[in-house]
Design a protein around this motif. Structure first.
Motif, PDB file in Angstrom:
ATOM      1  N   ARG A   1      16.582  -7.273  34.704  1.00  0.00           N
ATOM      2  CA  ARG A   1      16.899  -7.050  33.457  1.00  0.00           C
ATOM      3  C   ARG A   1      17.168  -5.556  33.083  1.00  0.00           C
ATOM      4  O   ARG A   1      17.502  -5.268  32.079  1.00  0.00           O
ATOM      5  CB  ARG A   1      16.326  -7.732  32.423  1.00  0.00           C
ATOM      6  CG  ARG A   1      16.214  -9.172  32.539  1.00  0.00           C
ATOM      7  CD  ARG A   1      15.556 -10.079  31.841  1.00  0.00           C
ATOM      8  NE  ARG A   1      15.601  -9.697  30.311  1.00  0.00           N
ATOM      9  CZ  ARG A   1      14.886 -10.564  29.421  1.00  0.00           C
ATOM     10  NH1 ARG A   1      14.020 -11.311  29.751  1.00  0.00           N
ATOM     11  NH2 ARG A   1      15.156  -9.814  28.164  1.00  0.00           N
ATOM     12  N   GLN A   2      16.580  -4.642  33.751  1.00  0.00           N
ATOM     13  CA  GLN A   2      16.480  -3.282  33.700  1.00  0.00           C
ATOM     14  C   GLN A   2      17.199  -2.606  34.850  1.00  0.00           C
ATOM     15  O   GLN A   2      17.591  -3.138  35.881  1.00  0.00           O
ATOM     16  CB  GLN A   2      15.112  -2.641  33.642  1.00  0.00           C
ATOM     17  CG  GLN A   2      14.143  -3.296  32.281  1.00  0.00           C
ATOM     18  CD  GLN A   2      13.012  -2.438  32.380  1.00  0.00           C
ATOM     19  OE1 GLN A   2      12.492  -2.051  33.381  1.00  0.00           O
ATOM     20  NE2 GLN A   2      12.396  -2.485  31.292  1.00  0.00           N
ATOM     21  N   PHE A   3      17.764  -1.228  34.719  1.00  0.00           N
ATOM     22  CA  PHE A   3      18.626  -0.576  35.603  1.00  0.00           C
ATOM     23  C   PHE A   3      17.947   0.708  35.967  1.00  0.00           C
ATOM     24  O   PHE A   3      17.107   1.235  35.011  1.00  0.00           O
ATOM     25  CB  PHE A   3      19.877  -0.420  35.050  1.00  0.00           C
ATOM     26  CG  PHE A   3      21.071  -1.323  35.219  1.00  0.00           C
ATOM     27  CD1 PHE A   3      21.681  -1.648  36.229  1.00  0.00           C
ATOM     28  CD2 PHE A   3      20.910  -2.279  34.230  1.00  0.00           C
ATOM     29  CE1 PHE A   3      22.700  -2.786  36.444  1.00  0.00           C
ATOM     30  CE2 PHE A   3      21.659  -3.421  34.244  1.00  0.00           C
ATOM     31  CZ  PHE A   3      22.657  -3.441  35.517  1.00  0.00           C
ATOM     32  N   CYS A   4      17.849   1.131  37.278  1.00  0.00           N
ATOM     33  CA  CYS A   4      17.094   2.248  37.601  1.00  0.00           C
ATOM     34  C   CYS A   4      18.160   3.138  38.327  1.00  0.00           C
ATOM     35  O   CYS A   4      19.327   2.584  38.974  1.00  0.00           O
ATOM     36  CB  CYS A   4      15.978   1.917  38.448  1.00  0.00           C
ATOM     37  SG  CYS A   4      14.740   1.379  37.510  1.00  0.00           S
ATOM     38  N   GLY A   5      18.087   4.468  38.683  1.00  0.00           N
ATOM     39  CA  GLY A   5      18.990   5.386  39.520  1.00  0.00           C
ATOM     40  C   GLY A   5      18.239   6.255  40.563  1.00  0.00           C
ATOM     41  O   GLY A   5      16.959   6.563  39.859  1.00  0.00           O
ATOM     42  N   ARG A   6      18.441   6.157  41.533  1.00  0.00           N
ATOM     43  CA  ARG A   6      17.611   6.951  42.601  1.00  0.00           C
ATOM     44  C   ARG A   6      18.894   7.859  43.331  1.00  0.00           C
ATOM     45  O   ARG A   6      19.894   7.412  43.579  1.00  0.00           O
ATOM     46  CB  ARG A   6      16.915   6.106  43.363  1.00  0.00           C
ATOM     47  CG  ARG A   6      17.374   5.580  44.619  1.00  0.00           C
ATOM     48  CD  ARG A   6      16.070   4.843  45.357  1.00  0.00           C
ATOM     49  NE  ARG A   6      15.272   4.060  44.535  1.00  0.00           N
ATOM     50  CZ  ARG A   6      13.804   4.512  44.313  1.00  0.00           C
ATOM     51  NH1 ARG A   6      13.604   5.643  44.951  1.00  0.00           N
ATOM     52  NH2 ARG A   6      13.076   3.876  43.425  1.00  0.00           N
ATOM     53  N   ILE A   7      18.502   9.031  43.817  1.00  0.00           N
ATOM     54  CA  ILE A   7      19.192   9.691  44.751  1.00  0.00           C
ATOM     55  C   ILE A   7      19.314   9.273  46.012  1.00  0.00           C
ATOM     56  O   ILE A   7      18.547   8.822  46.752  1.00  0.00           O
ATOM     57  CB  ILE A   7      18.745  11.284  44.936  1.00  0.00           C
ATOM     58  CG1 ILE A   7      18.566  11.907  43.538  1.00  0.00           C
ATOM     59  CG2 ILE A   7      19.508  11.893  45.719  1.00  0.00           C
ATOM     60  CD1 ILE A   7      17.510  13.200  43.462  1.00  0.00           C
ATOM     61  N   THR A   8      20.599   8.973  46.561  1.00  0.00           N
ATOM     62  CA  THR A   8      20.864   8.345  47.500  1.00  0.00           C
ATOM     63  C   THR A   8      21.524   9.165  48.678  1.00  0.00           C
ATOM     64  O   THR A   8      21.474   9.008  49.896  1.00  0.00           O
ATOM     65  CB  THR A   8      21.599   7.086  47.557  1.00  0.00           C
ATOM     66  OG1 THR A   8      23.112   7.216  47.166  1.00  0.00           O
ATOM     67  CG2 THR A   8      21.235   6.008  46.899  1.00  0.00           C
ATOM     68  N   GLN A   9      22.250  10.174  48.340  1.00  0.00           N
ATOM     69  CA  GLN A   9      22.599  11.412  48.927  1.00  0.00           C
ATOM     70  C   GLN A   9      22.841  12.504  48.534  1.00  0.00           C
ATOM     71  O   GLN A   9      23.127  12.775  47.274  1.00  0.00           O
ATOM     72  CB  GLN A   9      24.113  10.792  49.376  1.00  0.00           C
ATOM     73  CG  GLN A   9      24.884  11.375  50.292  1.00  0.00           C
ATOM     74  CD  GLN A   9      26.348  11.280  50.646  1.00  0.00           C
ATOM     75  OE1 GLN A   9      26.795  10.225  49.969  1.00  0.00           O
ATOM     76  NE2 GLN A   9      27.072  11.846  51.307  1.00  0.00           N
ATOM     77  N   MET A  10      22.488  13.603  49.049  1.00  0.00           N
ATOM     78  CA  MET A  10      22.894  15.217  48.875  1.00  0.00           C
ATOM     79  C   MET A  10      24.072  15.365  49.441  1.00  0.00           C
ATOM     80  O   MET A  10      24.321  15.474  50.688  1.00  0.00           O
ATOM     81  CB  MET A  10      21.753  16.151  49.094  1.00  0.00           C
ATOM     82  CG  MET A  10      20.342  15.789  48.575  1.00  0.00           C
ATOM     83  SD  MET A  10      20.432  15.624  46.904  1.00  0.00           S
ATOM     84  CE  MET A  10      20.469  17.328  46.397  1.00  0.00           C
TER      85      MET A  10
END
Length: 142
Positions: A51-60
């Motif tokens: 029910r919540q969203f998260c964001g993470r770095i997947t590529q530089m």
């Protein structure tokens, strides 16, 4: 006649409002290129809490940052971790057409209150620390 129209319009309005919230959830999910173009962030339901969203770095995307680490992190034990994989948005929960939660800026090594919403196909990420706020605009990544 007007009363009958009002009785018909009320359920239709509720359906449109509900579908708009569902659409905004779907709209924030995906791969986003940061405003400086240096990274791709994957925004998706959080592990363990759909029910919540998260964001993470997947590529530089900037080759000079490909091996960059989280050197500005206030937690000294995390300063050697690679930026790829670092969570930058956490606990985003719907609040109308926006999502609110927490954010982290590896550039500044700072956590902030985050408000996120899609406008014109772009993700607006507003970060606030105390009374100071800044908005950046991310674009969809291919």
């Amino acid at each position: 006649m007007l009363r009958r129209l009002a009785l018909i319009a009320l359920p239709l309005t509720a359906m449109v409002a509900t579908s708009g919230t569902a659409q905004s959830s779907a709209n924030i999910a995906g791969r986003w290129r940061t405003d400086d173009g240096n990274a791709i962030i994957l925004v998706a339901p959080c592990a363990g809490n759909a029910r919540q969203f998260c964001g993470r770095i997947t590529q530089m995307t900037n080759p000079t940052l490909a091996r960059a680490t989280d050197t500005n992190n206030p937690d000294e034990s995390l300063r050697s971790r690679p930026l790829v994989g670092v969570p930058v948005l956490t606990g985003l929960t719907p609040s109308g057409q926006r999502f609110t939660g927490r954010g982290y800026s590896p550039e500044e090594g700072r956590n902030f209150n985050a408000t996120v919403h899609v406008e014109n196909g772009r993700l607006n990420v507003r970060g606030c620390v105390a009374v100071f706020c800044r908005t950046v605009v991310w674009t969809r990544a291919q």
